[in-house]
Structures are given as structure tokens and as C-alpha cells.
Design a protein around this motif. Sequence first.
Motif, PDB file in Angstrom:
ATOM      1  N   UNK A   1       0.843  -1.210   0.000  1.00 22.23           N
ATOM      2  CA  UNK A   1       0.000   0.000   0.000  1.00 22.23           C
ATOM      3  C   UNK A   1       0.879   1.263   0.000  1.00 22.23           C
ATOM      4  N   UNK A   2       0.457   2.224  -0.796  1.00 21.38           N
ATOM      5  CA  UNK A   2       1.239   3.474  -0.856  1.00 21.38           C
ATOM      6  C   UNK A   2       0.576   4.564  -0.010  1.00 21.38           C
ATOM      7  N   UNK A   3       1.394   5.231   0.763  1.00 20.46           N
ATOM      8  CA  UNK A   3       0.921   6.368   1.564  1.00 20.46           C
ATOM      9  C   UNK A   3       1.577   7.661   1.078  1.00 20.46           C
ATOM     10  N   UNK A   4       0.934   8.774   1.405  1.00 21.98           N
ATOM     11  CA  UNK A   4       1.561  10.087   1.181  1.00 21.98           C
ATOM     12  C   UNK A   4       2.171  10.513   2.514  1.00 21.98           C
ATOM     13  N   UNK A   5       3.485  10.710   2.513  1.00 21.10           N
ATOM     14  CA  UNK A   5       4.178  11.021   3.759  1.00 21.10           C
ATOM     15  C   UNK A   5       4.751  12.436   3.690  1.00 21.10           C
ATOM     16  N   UNK A   6       4.721  13.125   4.805  1.00 21.42           N
ATOM     17  CA  UNK A   6       5.277  14.490   4.847  1.00 21.42           C
ATOM     18  C   UNK A   6       6.798  14.401   4.819  1.00 21.42           C
ATOM     19  N   UNK A   7       7.403  14.974   3.773  1.00 20.09           N
ATOM     20  CA  UNK A   7       8.867  14.959   3.658  1.00 20.09           C
ATOM     21  C   UNK A   7       9.484  16.233   4.237  1.00 20.09           C
ATOM     22  N   UNK A   8       8.750  17.324   4.162  1.00 17.63           N
ATOM     23  CA  UNK A   8       9.293  18.582   4.680  1.00 17.63           C
ATOM     24  C   UNK A   8       8.215  19.662   4.685  1.00 17.63           C
ATOM     25  N   UNK A 122      -6.576  16.170  -1.690  1.00 17.66           N
ATOM     26  CA  UNK A 122      -6.479  15.909  -3.133  1.00 17.66           C
ATOM     27  C   UNK A 122      -5.103  15.310  -3.458  1.00 17.66           C
ATOM     28  N   UNK A 123      -4.058  15.915  -2.915  1.00 14.83           N
ATOM     29  CA  UNK A 123      -2.700  15.411  -3.172  1.00 14.83           C
ATOM     30  C   UNK A 123      -2.562  13.983  -2.644  1.00 14.83           C
ATOM     31  N   UNK A 124      -3.157  13.727  -1.494  1.00 11.90           N
ATOM     32  CA  UNK A 124      -3.112  12.380  -0.897  1.00 11.90           C
ATOM     33  C   UNK A 124      -3.732  11.351  -1.841  1.00 11.90           C
ATOM     34  N   UNK A 125      -4.879  11.708  -2.455  1.00 13.43           N
ATOM     35  CA  UNK A 125      -5.541  10.746  -3.375  1.00 13.43           C
ATOM     36  C   UNK A 125      -4.636  10.486  -4.585  1.00 13.43           C
ATOM     37  N   UNK A 126      -4.008  11.515  -5.103  1.00 13.94           N
ATOM     38  CA  UNK A 126      -3.134  11.337  -6.278  1.00 13.94           C
ATOM     39  C   UNK A 126      -1.941  10.442  -5.935  1.00 13.94           C
ATOM     40  N   UNK A 127      -1.386  10.629  -4.753  1.00 14.60           N
ATOM     41  CA  UNK A 127      -0.212   9.825  -4.378  1.00 14.60           C
ATOM     42  C   UNK A 127      -0.622   8.379  -4.084  1.00 14.60           C
ATOM     43  N   UNK A 129      -2.979   6.651  -5.354  1.00 11.77           N
ATOM     44  CA  UNK A 129      -3.310   5.904  -6.570  1.00 11.77           C
ATOM     45  C   UNK A 129      -2.107   5.771  -7.508  1.00 11.77           C
ATOM     46  N   UNK A 130      -1.010   6.414  -7.172  1.00  9.87           N
ATOM     47  CA  UNK A 130       0.186   6.326  -8.010  1.00  9.87           C
ATOM     48  C   UNK A 130       0.214   7.366  -9.120  1.00  9.87           C
ATOM     49  N   UNK A 131      -0.792   8.259  -9.148  1.00  9.16           N
ATOM     50  CA  UNK A 131      -0.840   9.273 -10.204  1.00  9.16           C
ATOM     51  C   UNK A 131       0.196  10.372  -9.971  1.00  9.16           C
ATOM     52  N   UNK A 132       0.658  10.507  -8.723  1.00 10.11           N
ATOM     53  CA  UNK A 132       1.741  11.463  -8.418  1.00 10.11           C
ATOM     54  C   UNK A 132       2.678  10.808  -7.408  1.00 10.11           C
ATOM     55  N   UNK A 133       3.906  11.285  -7.397  1.00  6.26           N
ATOM     56  CA  UNK A 133       4.892  10.694  -6.473  1.00  6.26           C
ATOM     57  C   UNK A 133       5.395  11.709  -5.453  1.00  6.26           C
ATOM     58  N   UNK A 167       4.798  16.318   0.025  1.00 10.69           N
ATOM     59  CA  UNK A 167       4.354  14.946   0.289  1.00 10.69           C
ATOM     60  C   UNK A 167       5.056  14.017  -0.685  1.00 10.69           C
ATOM     61  N   UNK A 168       5.549  12.891  -0.177  1.00 11.03           N
ATOM     62  CA  UNK A 168       6.186  11.908  -1.059  1.00 11.03           C
ATOM     63  C   UNK A 168       5.548  10.545  -0.893  1.00 11.03           C
ATOM     64  N   UNK A 169       5.550   9.743  -1.970  1.00 10.32           N
ATOM     65  CA  UNK A 169       4.998   8.388  -1.898  1.00 10.32           C
ATOM     66  C   UNK A 169       5.892   7.538  -1.001  1.00 10.32           C
ATOM     67  N   UNK A 170       5.256   6.726  -0.141  1.00 11.52           N
ATOM     68  CA  UNK A 170       6.025   5.936   0.816  1.00 11.52           C
ATOM     69  C   UNK A 170       5.283   4.649   1.161  1.00 11.52           C
TER      70      UNK A 170
END
Length: 318
Positions: A1-8, A122-127, A129-133, A167-170
Motif C-alpha cells: 500500500x502506498x501512503x503520502x508522507x510528509x517529507x518537509x 487531493x494530493x493524498x488521493x493522487x499519491x 493511486x500512483x498518479x503522483x509521487x 508529500x512523497x509516496x512511501x
Amino acid sequence: MTFARVLGTGGYLPEHCLTNSDLERLVDTKDAWVQERTGIRKRHIVGPGETTCDLAEHASRRALEAAGIEKDEIDFVVLGTTTPDLVYPATACRLQARLGISGCPAFDVQAVCTGFIYALSIADQFIRTGAAKCALVVGADASSKILDWTDRGTCVLFGDGAGAVILGASEAPGILSTHLHADGRYEHLLYVDGGVFHGYDHPAYVRMQGGEVFKIAVRTLGRIVDETLAANNMDRCDVDWLVPHQANIRIINATAKMLGIPMERVVLTIAEHGNTSAASVPLAMDVAIRDGRISRGDTLLLEAFGGGFTWGSALLKY
Ligand code: UT7
């Protein structure tokens, strides 16, 4: 499973500052009243020629630096604002150009004080689903430009600023859930009295029935806190930090009480900059991350309420 994680994260407040005492010279108000009824001591205001995009650019550059990534890694830009530089292009597109990124989607979200939570969701949904990294998510507002500086019921409350999150995929958990809502029936309680079709011939100002907004905000934020915890099978004691929208210290106190979280676990920045609308939640998050209060692995509950009415929350592992 891919999550959106706060990178900075990054934040920015314009240099020019207005204290409550400065406002005493503009309207019939008192420093003591403003501090006691709202928790606000001062607010920052854009300088001549400074725009929402300028604020967003400063915050974004700081977030990029904190995340330790190159701008070219960004493949999604979403910006919550109610005070765009122009009707179009979107401030997100102007920001994209300023940062020297091109090609990836860039757009604004208009959900007033909930704008950042909407953008984050919105960004979370894109990440997921793999539509954004790698997404740049910004909340930026220059509300001072839409304030009636003769109306003491609004002009003491708002300030300008911007906050940004990368946000980065993680594979490791990041954003656990987001919850968005709106109810358009309450326009008469909080709105701006000008726009493309209404009153374009006069300056547009925020109009608010503060007492009514206050009561609905307290009720609604209590509900969304419960909804967020239930969706994650979590208990109130599982939340390490409440990062609330900074509109009024009394609304924040009431939400913390409903959540049963001590005020030491609530990030408060309202005294320093008032209600910065879409910037308020990411600014607070940035402050508490930079001063070391929020550590990796902590569970954060973000929430906001604003014009529309709109409201929303996000539960995340930092
Ligand atoms: O982010 C979007 C959502 N926005 C909010 O959540 C804001 C919600 N509302 C509020 O934060 C509060 O309702 C206010 C801060 C706007 C007002 O505080 P309040 O305790 O609800 O005051 P009130 O409106 O009930 O007014 C109490 C008194 C009134 O005088 P009278 O009628 O009792 O003589 C007001 O005229 O305080 C007066 N007042 C002020 N006095 C000094 C209102 N604004 C001011 C002021 N300075 N700036």
C-alpha cells in the motif's frame, strides 16, 4: 500500500507587522479585548506589491529545502487560497513558473480557511493511486487585501501568510485519512461581498456574523474530530498533537476539550499571526516541526473550518 508522507514543511509571514495597539488607532478596539476574545496579539500584512504568490514561493522554497529534494522531483502542485493574485491563471501556475517547474498539474483550490486541508486531501488521493509521487501542497492567503479596515468585527482577526508541505509516496504510513465537508446554506454568515458577477465596481470585503460562525465552528469541529478518530479505529489518547485552524483561541480550547487533549498537546500560533486562512494549519505544523515538538512517528490531527461553510480534517503519522 502506498501512503503520502510528509517529507518537509515550510512557512512564511510577510515582514510588516500590525499589533493590536496599532489597530486601536484604526478602529474602536482594545488590545486587551482582542487578546482575551481571540488570543491574537499581532498579524503580518503583505507589503506594497507583495502578493499571495510571493508568500507561497517563500514557504515552498523552505519546504523543498527541509524535504531535501530537488524542485524537478515535484510532479503535482496544489494551492489552497481565497486571495489569488489574479482571477486566472491560478496562483499555483504562477508558483510553478517561479519555482522553475513545468509540465505537472498545478491548480488552486478555493475552500477558504479549509483550503489547505482540501488541497492535502487531493494530493493524498493522487499519491495513493500512483498518479503522483511528490506533491507540493500550499496554503497561502493575503486576507488583508479583502478586509474592511473600518469593521472591527473582522479586521482584527485576519493576517497574511503561507505554509507549504512536500508529500512523497512511501510504503510507511503517512496520511491515514482525510475528511472533507461543505454546506453552502450558510453563505450569509461569512462571505466576501464582491467578485466577477457581484459588486465588481467596489472593493470586495469579508463580511462575517462572528458570533454565529463561532457557534457553528465549535459544534462542527467537535463532530469532525469524532468522525476522523472513528474512521481510523483510534481513541482520543492516540493523538499526539492537535494542529488546529487558528481562528480564535476559544474555538481551539473548545475543540481540545471535546477531544480531551491537554493544551500542551495543541499547536498554537494564533497569537503571532491571527487567522491566516488557508495558511493557518501548515504554518502551525511547520512551527511545531521546526521547534522539535513534533517528532517522526507522532500522530497528528489537523482540522479547519471556514467560509462556504467548508470544514475538514486529516489524521497523519509524521
Ligand atoms: O476562520 C473562519 C471562521 N471564523 C471564525 O471562526 C471567527 C468566529 N468568530 C469569532 O472569533 C468571534 O465571534 C469574534 C472574535 C468575531 C467576536 O467575539 P465574540 O466574543 O463572539 O463577540 P461578540 O460578537 O459577541 O461581541 C461582543 C461585543 C459586542 O459589543 P456589545 O454589542 O456587547 O456592546 C461587539 O460589538 O464585543 C464587541 N466587539 C468588539 N469590541 C472591541 C466586536 N468586535 C470588537 C473589537 N473590539 N474588535
